[in-house]
Design a protein around this motif. Structure first.
Motif, PDB file in Angstrom:
ATOM      1  N   SER A  54       0.829  -1.207   0.000  1.00  0.00           N
ATOM      2  CA  SER A  54       0.000   0.000   0.000  1.00  0.00           C
ATOM      3  C   SER A  54       0.860   1.252   0.000  1.00  0.00           C
ATOM      4  O   SER A  54       0.561   2.215  -0.704  1.00  0.00           O
ATOM      5  N   ALA A  55       1.926   1.247   0.797  1.00  0.00           N
ATOM      6  CA  ALA A  55       2.812   2.410   0.838  1.00  0.00           C
ATOM      7  C   ALA A  55       3.469   2.634  -0.518  1.00  0.00           C
ATOM      8  O   ALA A  55       3.929   3.726  -0.820  1.00  0.00           O
ATOM      9  N   ARG A  56       3.507   1.574  -1.352  1.00  0.00           N
ATOM     10  CA  ARG A  56       4.030   1.713  -2.727  1.00  0.00           C
ATOM     11  C   ARG A  56       2.907   1.959  -3.727  1.00  0.00           C
ATOM     12  O   ARG A  56       3.134   1.901  -4.929  1.00  0.00           O
ATOM     13  N   TRP A  57       1.693   2.160  -3.228  1.00  0.00           N
ATOM     14  CA  TRP A  57       0.535   2.462  -4.083  1.00  0.00           C
ATOM     15  C   TRP A  57       0.251   1.345  -5.081  1.00  0.00           C
ATOM     16  O   TRP A  57      -0.109   1.591  -6.228  1.00  0.00           O
ATOM     17  N   VAL A  58       0.448   0.096  -4.680  1.00  0.00           N
ATOM     18  CA  VAL A  58       0.158  -1.025  -5.581  1.00  0.00           C
ATOM     19  C   VAL A  58      -1.297  -1.434  -5.391  1.00  0.00           C
ATOM     20  O   VAL A  58      -1.678  -1.901  -4.312  1.00  0.00           O
ATOM     21  N   PRO A  59      -2.139  -1.271  -6.415  1.00  0.00           N
ATOM     22  CA  PRO A  59      -3.559  -1.606  -6.272  1.00  0.00           C
ATOM     23  C   PRO A  59      -3.817  -3.094  -6.447  1.00  0.00           C
ATOM     24  O   PRO A  59      -2.892  -3.892  -6.623  1.00  0.00           O
TER      25      PRO A  59
ATOM     26  N   MET B 145      -8.281   9.477   6.064  1.00  0.00           N
ATOM     27  CA  MET B 145      -8.812   8.663   4.976  1.00  0.00           C
ATOM     28  C   MET B 145      -9.183   9.566   3.815  1.00  0.00           C
ATOM     29  O   MET B 145      -9.720  10.657   4.015  1.00  0.00           O
ATOM     30  N   LEU B 146      -8.879   9.101   2.618  1.00  0.00           N
ATOM     31  CA  LEU B 146      -9.217   9.819   1.385  1.00  0.00           C
ATOM     32  C   LEU B 146     -10.031   8.889   0.509  1.00  0.00           C
ATOM     33  O   LEU B 146      -9.584   7.795   0.178  1.00  0.00           O
ATOM     34  N   GLY B 147     -11.229   9.322   0.126  1.00  0.00           N
ATOM     35  CA  GLY B 147     -12.073   8.505  -0.741  1.00  0.00           C
ATOM     36  C   GLY B 147     -13.521   8.825  -0.461  1.00  0.00           C
ATOM     37  O   GLY B 147     -13.826   9.768   0.267  1.00  0.00           O
ATOM     38  N   PRO B 148     -14.462   8.093  -0.960  1.00  0.00           N
ATOM     39  CA  PRO B 148     -14.285   6.946  -1.845  1.00  0.00           C
ATOM     40  C   PRO B 148     -14.513   7.324  -3.307  1.00  0.00           C
ATOM     41  O   PRO B 148     -15.072   8.364  -3.595  1.00  0.00           O
ATOM     42  N   THR B 149     -14.069   6.437  -4.186  1.00  0.00           N
ATOM     43  CA  THR B 149     -14.512   6.519  -5.568  1.00  0.00           C
ATOM     44  C   THR B 149     -15.960   6.028  -5.616  1.00  0.00           C
ATOM     45  O   THR B 149     -16.490   5.534  -4.624  1.00  0.00           O
TER      46      THR B 149
ATOM     47  N   GLY C 163      -8.582   4.254 -10.096  1.00  0.00           N
ATOM     48  CA  GLY C 163      -9.200   4.738  -8.868  1.00  0.00           C
ATOM     49  C   GLY C 163      -8.202   5.479  -8.000  1.00  0.00           C
ATOM     50  O   GLY C 163      -8.492   6.567  -7.484  1.00  0.00           O
ATOM     51  N   LEU C 164      -7.018   4.906  -7.837  1.00  0.00           N
ATOM     52  CA  LEU C 164      -6.015   5.553  -6.987  1.00  0.00           C
ATOM     53  C   LEU C 164      -5.542   6.865  -7.606  1.00  0.00           C
ATOM     54  O   LEU C 164      -5.308   7.847  -6.896  1.00  0.00           O
ATOM     55  N   ALA C 165      -5.426   6.881  -8.941  1.00  0.00           N
ATOM     56  CA  ALA C 165      -4.998   8.113  -9.608  1.00  0.00           C
ATOM     57  C   ALA C 165      -6.038   9.212  -9.391  1.00  0.00           C
ATOM     58  O   ALA C 165      -5.700  10.375  -9.125  1.00  0.00           O
ATOM     59  N   GLN C 166      -7.306   8.831  -9.475  1.00  0.00           N
ATOM     60  CA  GLN C 166      -8.381   9.803  -9.261  1.00  0.00           C
ATOM     61  C   GLN C 166      -8.337  10.350  -7.836  1.00  0.00           C
ATOM     62  O   GLN C 166      -8.435  11.558  -7.618  1.00  0.00           O
ATOM     63  N   LEU C 167      -8.162   9.451  -6.873  1.00  0.00           N
ATOM     64  CA  LEU C 167      -8.127   9.889  -5.476  1.00  0.00           C
ATOM     65  C   LEU C 167      -6.896  10.746  -5.205  1.00  0.00           C
ATOM     66  O   LEU C 167      -6.957  11.729  -4.464  1.00  0.00           O
ATOM     67  N   ARG C 168      -5.795  10.383  -5.806  1.00  0.00           N
ATOM     68  CA  ARG C 168      -4.561  11.152  -5.611  1.00  0.00           C
ATOM     69  C   ARG C 168      -4.770  12.592  -6.084  1.00  0.00           C
ATOM     70  O   ARG C 168      -4.401  13.553  -5.400  1.00  0.00           O
TER      71      ARG C 168
ATOM     72  N   GLY D  52      -7.173  14.359  -3.680  1.00  0.00           N
ATOM     73  CA  GLY D  52      -6.525  14.603  -2.399  1.00  0.00           C
ATOM     74  C   GLY D  52      -5.555  15.771  -2.472  1.00  0.00           C
ATOM     75  O   GLY D  52      -5.491  16.604  -1.568  1.00  0.00           O
ATOM     76  N   ALA D  53      -4.822  15.852  -3.582  1.00  0.00           N
ATOM     77  CA  ALA D  53      -3.852  16.934  -3.750  1.00  0.00           C
ATOM     78  C   ALA D  53      -4.554  18.280  -3.798  1.00  0.00           C
ATOM     79  O   ALA D  53      -3.993  19.302  -3.420  1.00  0.00           O
ATOM     80  N   HIS D  54      -5.793  18.272  -4.252  1.00  0.00           N
ATOM     81  CA  HIS D  54      -6.585  19.485  -4.352  1.00  0.00           C
ATOM     82  C   HIS D  54      -7.131  19.879  -2.969  1.00  0.00           C
ATOM     83  O   HIS D  54      -7.118  21.050  -2.595  1.00  0.00           O
ATOM     84  N   ILE D  55      -7.596  18.875  -2.226  1.00  0.00           N
ATOM     85  CA  ILE D  55      -8.288  19.157  -0.961  1.00  0.00           C
ATOM     86  C   ILE D  55      -7.284  19.498   0.141  1.00  0.00           C
ATOM     87  O   ILE D  55      -7.402  20.516   0.820  1.00  0.00           O
TER      88      ILE D  55
END
Lengths: 417, 468
Positions: free
Chosen positions: A126-131, B262-266, B282-287, B290-293
């Motif tokens: 998770s810390a490496r952002w692996v989904p 916690m950041l989310g959800p999609t 999903g993670l790219a969207q949250l990232r 999150g960078a905005h908020i």
């Protein structure tokens, strides 16, 4: 319940124990090492392969043997060793105090000086952002080694190792010991980063070769891992490797919570450990740091030598603290070819760092590279023919410290003739 | 023959089982998973909702408001981690800023009168780390955060102590309503009950069809969530909500009761009710969100990433229906608000079962007339944890023997969980009961020791060194 000591050392791994021994050898009366594990010795306790003790003890020991050596030496030196003692924070109020929980109770350990030696941990998936899925069979080397060597747990059948640095080959050896076949090592970097002897040894003994320029994109399978999705960075092609176990190795992060929790301690933006000067002193008077907390990570003997050096410095500080004027000093910055430099601050032109060397951590491969240390327009040192390898140290000498202007601009280290 | 069979041991089914058992019914709680609260209830945003943004006039609006009151009171008595931090619903552009007064009016239509619009300077004063484009906010002082796991565990524990039977790893295959009861066919044999309550969450439409009803279909809506290191907790003081859209409440940033952020959800509509994996997209969207908020948030380490599925339907409201002739009650289509509303849903269902189904229940006792609920382990960061309690450690040193260092979970707490009314079957289950293994190291330091205690029992020695 409270206790008082001259020096409290947080972490009983190689750096903490070596520091404690150095402090006792320097005549400091009360030296306490506080460790949260049930045994002193740190990470080497579960690294059941040889290669320990070369630079500090001038012999070759296994990880557990090395840990035992330091524990026994510390005991003989009269160090107060406290296991199962978790430091949970700084006590409020004047002076330095650590909040400690142990089966013996909850207490504040007051100390004239504190040395942080809490080491580092590997980043997990998770810390490496692996989904992907959260199936079983996902390890770091630290957990894998404890499962195998402490508790003899079954691990799996086929494992992929993520990383190709020293610790990655340690994970390969652990997996083979546990009867797990290793389907490969993968690294995003363009080459493996360990010694040729490990790399070639793994290839010869186990048929394991690193796949370079490959990124982990996802984990598949639940309740058990069934495959790891990889992407080749050059052409974007993807493949799913069939395996039921994956070990995320290396990619260390300083276990820096205590440093972060103290407003007076500056933390390095890249190495993420406390910023220390060449004596190991942090920005907070009386608080020192050493070992892989500051340079995540070097091999255990380097961490021990870092601890020994800081221990000697703490002993001097205890004597001189009332008369010596603290200098703010100057920070050392790095150019884009380097992730960090340790130590990261110069506050005295006379105090050499451990082993008389600065440790640089490159973020790219290069051979026969020229490096330069500057302060403003002045070049303090330059050297040629240096090799840069990510995850590995590049060492430079420290004689240029004498030429540093402690009231001048920031020092800068980087590539350049 | 049981009085009531509740299908689904998520937070809603657990609350119903508790309500009915406390009031004297002989209850069986059936779930296909190996633990209670093991689907939607374990992977959600854990927000204590006021219902300020519900659709006015809906059952959801009414039950969320009532549930907020009931759960807050129950949490105090049972020691469930809950922090009434308040929320700021932040507007990031002029259009969103213009929508805030309307949202306040909607809140009032939902019976919530404490919301107010605040300006950019007050937003910044109260949340100094929020992104530069925050133009204003709707302050909702009664929104909060709650432990997503402890309520379900408390409800089922209390139900068990009032005689309820819990059948885990038991999937319902079919239902046959008879004249005065229902025959359920399950993977563990037949179950006979006078009444059946369908609280099967993602499977609620499937169970509904077993009774011949096809009035809704569950479309799993995936929510991916990123949990950041506790060192990020200093960055926020409130739940930070976005202006909601048609697809849901949007991406929020909130503290957790364990001290993380916690950041989310999609919000992704899917077909597969098992698709709980996180994705690159999903993670790219949250990232990006999150960078905005909270721009600094992305500079902190990620502790864990997970995804959950909400039981969304084609309807705007909970799918609660009563079928006295079939001895059947449906409580389906409960989305993310179910954690808050669960106790109110249970109260509603119990009343209807009494009135319309003729189930013989005792009077709903006044709260002070109830027996004390079980006292749950204090796993909240705002609570006093065993490692901080000198008297407790003095009485039992195992509470001072920390096994999971990042979360400061002691051997005593792990032992208590393993010996509880509702012991965990897996490491995940132990984590939800104690926090063991959910910290920043994710098992690097403690994973092997925690697994040792889970596999070999709470008194198993923890190996100190490699034996040679």
């Amino acid at each position: 319940m409270n206790d008082t000591t001259d020096v409290a050392i947080v972490g009983g791994g190689p750096s903490g124990l070596a520091a404690a021994i150095a402090l006792r050898n320097a005549g400091v009366a009360r030296v306490s090492v506080v460790d949260r594990e049930s045994a002193m010795g740190g990470i080497p306790r579960h690294c059941a392969h040889p290669g320990y003790g070369i630079r500090d003890l001038h012999r070759v020991l296994s990880g557990p043997g090395y840990a035992r050596h330091y524990v026994q030496a510390a005991r003989r030196a009269g160090v107060h060793l406290r296991t199962e003692s978790t430091v949970t924070g700084w006590a409020p109020g004047a002076g330095l105090g650590l909040e400690v929980t142990s089966p013996g109770g909850r207490e504040v350990l007051h100390a004239d000086a504190v040395l942080l030696a809490s080491g580092a941990r590997e980043r997990n998936r998770s810390a490496r952002w692996v989904p992907g899925d959260r199936g079983a069979g996902v390890y770091t080397t630290g957990q894998l080694q404890q499962e195998v060597y402490f508790y003899r747990r079954p691990i799996g059948r086929r494992a992929l190792v993520v990383g190709a640095e020293h610790v990655s080959y340690s994970a390969v050896a652990t997996l083979r010991h546990a009867g797990v076949s290793v389907v490969g090592l993968v690294t995003e970097l363009s080459r493996q980063q360990s010694y040729a002897v490990f790399h070639l040894g793994a290839a010869a003994a186990f048929g394991v070769r690193p796949m370079t320029g490959v990124r982990v994109r996802a984990l598949h399978g639940k309740p058990r891992l069934s495959g790891v999705e990889l992407e080749r960075l050059d052409d974007g092609r993807r493949v799913v490797v069939d395996c039921d176990t994956v070990v995320f190795t290396g990619d260390w992060i300083a276990d820096n919570e205590l440093a972060r929790l103290h407003d007076g301690i500056d933390v390095a933006s890249a190495a993420l450990g406390p910023v220390v000067d060449t004596s190991g002193a942090t920005s907070m008077p009386g608080v020192f740091a050493a070992g892989n907390l500051c340079h995540p990570v070097e091999q255990a003997d380097i961490a021990a030598l870092s601890g020994r050096h800081a221990g000697q410095a703490v002993a001097r500080w205890l004597v001189e603290r009332d008369t010596r004027v603290a200098q703010a000093g100057v920070p050392i910055e790095t150019d884009a070819s380097l992730e960090w430099v340790h130590p990261g601050r110069v506050r005295s032109t006379g105090d050499l760092p451990a082993r008389g060397r600065f440790i640089l951590r490159p973020n790219r491969f290069a051979a026969f590279t020229a490096l330069r240390v500057t302060q403003g327009e002045r070049t303090l040192w330059h050297g040629r023919g240096r090799r840069l390898t990510p995850t590995r140290p590049t060492l430079i000498p420290a004689g240029w410290l004498r030429a540093v202007d402690l009231n001048g601009p920031a020092l800068r280290i980087g590539v350049g003739d | 023959m049981y009085d009531v069979a509740v299908i689904g041991a998520g937070v809603v089914g657990a609350a119903i089982a508790r309500e009915l058992a406390v009031r004297g019914a002989d209850v069986v709680l059936v779930d296909a998973e190996d633990d209670v609260g093991n689907a939607t209830s374990k992977a959600n945003t854990a927000i204590l909702h006021t219902g300020f943004d519900a659709k006015p006039g809906t059952l959801e609006s009414r039950l969320v408001a009532r549930g907020h009151t009931l759960l807050s009171a129950y949490a105090r008595r049972a020691g469930i981690p809950l922090e009434p931090l308040g929320a700021l619903l932040v507007a990031w552009d002029d259009e969103q800023l213009a929508a805030l007064p309307g949202l306040r009016e909607k809140a009032e239509h939902n019976g919530y009168r404490s919301a107010r619009v605040i300006g950019a300077s007050e937003v910044r004063a109260r949340e100094p780390h929020v992104g530069a484009h925050a133009l204003g906010a709707l302050e909702v002082p009664d929104e909060g955060i709650v432990c997503p796991w402890t309520p379900t565990l408390a409800f089922v524990t209390e139900a068990k102590r009032h005689g309820a039977t819990v059948l885990l790893s038991t999937r319902v295959r079919g239902a046959e309503p008879r004249a005065d009861h229902v025959e359920l066919a399950t993977t563990a044999g037949g179950v006979r009950a006078r009444e059946v309550v369908n609280a099967a969450g993602l499977g609620s439409d499937t169970v509904h069809r077993m009774f011949g009803h096809a009035t809704f279909t569950v479309t799993p809506r995936r929510g991916q969530l990123i949990v950041f290191d506790k060192l990020a907790r200093r960055l926020i003081n409130h739940v930070i909500l976005p202006v909601p859209t048609a697809m849901g409440k949007g991406v929020l940033v909130a503290p957790t009761v364990y001290g993380n952020v916690m950041l989310g959800p999609t919000a992704e509509n899917l077909d597969d009710k098992r698709a709980t994996e996180s994705t690159e997209e999903g993670l790219a969207q949250l990232r990006a969100k999150g960078a905005h908020i909270i721009p600094e948030l992305l500079g902190e380490e990620v502790t864990t990433i997970y995804a959950g599925l909400r039981a969304a339907t084609e309807h705007d409201d909970y799918q609660v229906s009563f079928h006295p002739d079939q001895h059947y009650t449906c409580v389906g289509g409960i989305r993310s608000t179910g954690l808050t509303s669960g106790m109110a849903i249970a109260e509603h269902v119990a009343a209807q079962l009494g009135q319309r189904h003729g189930l013989d229940l005792g009077e709903a006792p006044a709260p002070d007339g109830l027996p004390e609920p079980p006292r749950m382990p204090p796993i909240g960061q705002a609570q006093s944890r065993p490692y901080q309690q000198p008297e407790r450690i003095a009485a039992d040193p195992s509470y001072g023997q920390v096994v999971c260092f990042c979360e400061r979970v002691s051997r005593g707490e792990i032992r208590d969980a393993l010996c509880s009314d509702l012991p965990p079957a897996t490491a995940d289950g132990l984590r939800r009961r104690t926090r063991a293994g959910m910290g920043r190291c994710q098992g690097f330091f403690c994973g092997a020791a925690v697994r040792r205690l889970l596999d070999d029992g709470p008194d198993a020695p923890l190996t100190a060194e490699v034996d040679q």
